[in-house]
Design an enzyme around this catalytic site. Sequence first.
Site, PDB file in Angstrom:
ATOM      1  N   GLU A 181      38.241  42.388  45.550  1.00 45.82           N
ATOM      2  CA  GLU A 181      38.993  43.182  46.515  1.00 45.82           C
ATOM      3  C   GLU A 181      39.685  42.263  47.521  1.00 45.82           C
ATOM      4  OE1 GLU A 181      36.333  46.015  48.313  1.00 45.82           O
ATOM      5  OE2 GLU A 181      35.720  46.775  46.361  1.00 45.82           O
ATOM      6  N   GLY A 218      28.693  46.312  35.543  1.00 46.17           N
ATOM      7  CA  GLY A 218      29.531  45.892  34.433  1.00 46.17           C
ATOM      8  C   GLY A 218      30.942  46.440  34.449  1.00 46.17           C
TER       9      GLY A 218
END
Length: 124
Positions: free
Chosen positions: A54, A20
């Site tokens: 990323e 989360g």
Amino acid sequence: MALCQKGINVFIDDDKLPRGEEICTSLLKAIEESKISIVIISENYASSHWCLDELMKIIMCNKSNNRQVVFPVFYKVNPSHVRRQRGVFGEEFAKLQVRFSNKMQAWSEALTFISTMSGWDLKN
């Protein structure tokens, strides 16, 4: 290890993010300050929203200043499956649609971009 022996500072994101949580600021800063990014893409890569976030940051840094060199490594996954989000790679990617429908297009574009870059295709 070999890169470190040649005097290259290596940052590996091997810490598990708690469920989360967003990508930490220090990781994003490390990506921004990097001269080289080596992205290892496997069949399971597309199942991780953290990896995809990323990747978007890496691609953004590459495109924005063209200072960061990106080397993709396709490990046991066909680059064309990454480009078109097909096969097992595509199946894993599609599973994210339910939770991250707002990011799917951007992730798809990042995967397409990196799959067209010159890199290494490691079948084994």
